[in-house]
Write an enzyme that holds these catalytic residues in place. Structure first.
Site, PDB file in Angstrom:
ATOM      1  N   SER A  64       0.885  -1.484  -0.100  1.00  0.00           N
ATOM      2  CA  SER A  64      -0.021   0.002   0.120  1.00  0.00           C
ATOM      3  C   SER A  64       0.935   1.193  -0.264  1.00  0.00           C
ATOM      4  CB  SER A  64      -1.009   0.115   1.188  1.00  0.00           C
ATOM      5  OG  SER A  64      -1.971  -0.942   1.079  1.00  0.00           O
ATOM      6  N   LYS A  67       0.237   3.465  -3.159  1.00  0.00           N
ATOM      7  CA  LYS A  67      -0.976   4.344  -3.374  1.00  0.00           C
ATOM      8  C   LYS A  67      -0.200   5.916  -3.346  1.00  0.00           C
ATOM      9  CE  LYS A  67      -3.678   0.677  -1.080  1.00  0.00           C
ATOM     10  NZ  LYS A  67      -4.278   0.575   0.227  1.00  0.00           N
ATOM     11  N   TYR A 191      -3.195  -3.224 -10.442  1.00  0.00           N
ATOM     12  CA  TYR A 191      -3.063  -2.414  -9.143  1.00  0.00           C
ATOM     13  C   TYR A 191      -2.173  -3.485  -8.383  1.00  0.00           C
ATOM     14  CZ  TYR A 191      -4.424  -2.232  -4.160  1.00  0.00           C
ATOM     15  OH  TYR A 191      -3.963  -2.070  -2.837  1.00  0.00           O
ATOM     16  N   TYR A 243      -5.075   4.852   7.789  1.00  0.00           N
ATOM     17  CA  TYR A 243      -6.702   4.329   7.782  1.00  0.00           C
ATOM     18  C   TYR A 243      -7.346   4.606   9.006  1.00  0.00           C
ATOM     19  CZ  TYR A 243      -3.924   1.277   4.210  1.00  0.00           C
ATOM     20  OH  TYR A 243      -3.012   0.858   3.247  1.00  0.00           O
ATOM     21  N   VAL A 261       1.430  -3.875   3.861  1.00  0.00           N
ATOM     22  CA  VAL A 261       1.102  -5.050   4.731  1.00  0.00           C
ATOM     23  C   VAL A 261       2.626  -6.071   4.796  1.00  0.00           C
ATOM     24  CG1 VAL A 261      -1.381  -5.306   4.613  1.00  0.00           C
ATOM     25  CG2 VAL A 261      -0.124  -6.242   2.653  1.00  0.00           C
TER      26      VAL A 261
HETATM   27  N1  GLN Z   1      -1.774  -5.826  -1.926  1.00  0.00           N
HETATM   28  C1  GLN Z   1      -2.598  -5.327  -0.693  1.00  0.00           C
HETATM   29  C2  GLN Z   1      -4.219  -5.283  -0.953  1.00  0.00           C
HETATM   30  O1  GLN Z   1      -4.541  -4.607  -1.838  1.00  0.00           O
HETATM   31  C3  GLN Z   1      -2.120  -4.024   0.051  1.00  0.00           C
HETATM   32  C4  GLN Z   1      -2.757  -3.784   1.258  1.00  0.00           C
HETATM   33  C5  GLN Z   1      -1.908  -2.937   2.227  1.00  0.00           C
HETATM   34  O2  GLN Z   1      -0.622  -2.992   2.123  1.00  0.00           O
HETATM   35  N2  GLN Z   1      -2.532  -2.540   3.257  1.00  0.00           N
HETATM   36  O3  GLN Z   1      -4.780  -5.887  -0.326  1.00  0.00           O
END
Ligand code: GLN
Length: 430
Positions: A64, A67, A191, A243, A261
């Site tokens: 993430s 992003k 993505y 978040y 993550v």
């Molecule tokens: N690849 C993960 C997803 O889209 C990334 C989520 C994250 O890092 N919070 O679910």
């Protein structure tokens, strides 16, 4: 002498090494099998010095943390209004993979949650250009932020794609609302590839420093995105990057940030530094446990909280000198540092108070390192008013620190480019 900074970073890293709480992400085997003890911290200054300690060269997937950077690319390519039409900027207060779409329009609340990131990904490239081109542009864009060519972890990509059911559901929802116009399966593929890009903690610190540096890469000097886009991205990171823990984060750490993550965590302190940590065990929000602890320590020790930025106003006047000559009195205001609104206000105030009747007013701007547009306009307005009152106004500026020094109608401002010239002028009086 050895720099004390790596030692300091090692010290705080050691102080939280013993904490083994939290769990690795388990939704794909590659992340579940990551070495949980890996630990690294890196810091990159806006002038390009990188300090890194621990497992600083270990590669992990960006997840993430991609992003905000892809959001920056979308804003740069599509412009603000087309991007905002598709993705909002309000914190959702929900988990990263929550649906969080606005009830009427289906617009994702922000680009940091998966729904918003999937929509953002679909905005890259010319409309209708196709998934391949989009993916390449995303990879090239992320690489520009890192200052080196990044690569995709194909195994993580394949695993993520096999289990991307929830993201596929999100993408189909977005397609049904017309938020994304391309094939939802292709968009999720892209993505997912974006999330599978490999980085080190060093890369992340440099990428963060690029945002902190108004979009200019600290070592390659490439203007990757505009300062206005960097500001937008940092703002959204502040409100939504963490978040449903965003409020806790902003009050305790106070740095725009983004987590992933795989255990990466990155923060960008505008105008100062990019910081990144890596430790795979996550808390219930999906943030690295030791990463959060490290950031808390850093912010307290180094006074990095955004709400604690010291006032620059008082330091702007380095010296004020007066002297008298046969043709009247002169006053020299020697300015230093940054000239923005609050600092120019101090200058205006001091001129009003200290030079009410001085015949000649000299502004020495040689030691200013940054002149904001508002500071330039305000200083020139001070010059204009002094000139209209009949005073002689002189600017000492050998390097053109103050661009376009034209004070406006009816006023005269003499620009002097050397101290000798100024002394010549002054001694002609004496
Ligand atoms: N690849 C993960 C997803 O889209 C990334 C989520 C994250 O890092 N919070 O679910």
């Amino acid at each position: 002498m050895k720099s004390p900074i790596p030692d300091y970073l090692s010290g705080i890293m050691d102080s939280c090494a013993a904490d083994v709480s939290g769990e690795r992400a388990a939704y794909i085997p590659e992340l579940a099998a990551a070495d949980p003890d890996r630990l690294a911290v890196a810091l990159c200054t806006v002038d390009g010095v990188v300090y890194a300690v621990g497992d600083a060269d270990a590669e992990f997937t960006i997840q993430s943390i991609s992003k905000p950077f892809v959001y920056a690319l979308a804003l740069a390519e599509r412009g603000f209004s087309s991007t905002l039409d598709k993705v909002g900027v309000e914190p959702s207060g929900d988990a990263f993979n929550d649906f969080s779409l606005e009830p009427d329009t289906g617009r994702p609340r922000n680009p940091m949650i998966n729904a918003g990131a999937i929509a953002t990904h679909s905005l890259i490239g010319e409309p209708g250009a196709g998934a391949e081109e989009r993916q390449e542009r995303v990879l090239a864009g992320l690489s520009a932020f890192a200052g080196r060519r990044l690569e995709v972890d194909e195994r993580v990509f394949a695993s993520e794609l096999e289990t991307a059911h929830r993201n596929l559901a999100l993408a189909h929802m977005l397609r049904s609302y017309g938020i994304i116009e391309d094939d939802p399966v292709e968009v999720v593929r892209g993505y997912t590839r974006q999330c599978s890009v490999l980085v080190t903690v060093r890369d992340l610190a440099v990428m963060a420093a690029t945002l902190a540096n108004g979009g200019r890469h600290p070592t390659t000097d490439v203007q990757v995105i505009s300062a206005r886009v960097a500001r937008q991205v940092l703002s959204v990171m502040t409100t939504s990057g963490m978040y449903d823990a965003a409020g806790d984060w902003v009050t305790t750490v106070g740095i725009p940030a983004k987590s992933g993550v795989a255990g990466g965590l990155l923060g960008a302190l505008p105008g100062q530094v990019g910081v990144a940590t890596f430790s795979p065990r996550l808390d219930k929000h999906g943030h690295s446990v030791r990463g959060v602890q490290l950031f808390r320590r850093l912010t307290d020790d180094m006074g990095m909280h955004l709400m604690e930025i010291p006032s620059p106003g008082q330091a702007v006047l380095r010296k004020v000198r007066t002297f008298d000559g046969p043709h009247g009195s002169s006053m020299v205001f020697q300015l230093q540092g940054r000239l923005g609104f609050t600092t120019a206000e101090v200058v205006a105030r001091e001129v009003v108070e200290q030079a009410p009747t001085t015949d000649r007013v000299i502004f020495d701007v040689e030691l200013l390192y940054k002149v904001e547009e508002v500071g330039r306009v305000m200083l020139l307005e001070v010059c204009r008013r002094l000139s209209l009152e009949g005073r002689e106004v002189i600017l000492l500026d050998s390097e053109g620190v103050l661009p376009n020094p034209v004070p406006g109608s009816g006023a005269t401002l003499k620009v002097v480019t050397s101290r000798e010239e100024l002394i010549g002028l002054a001694s002609a009086d004496q």
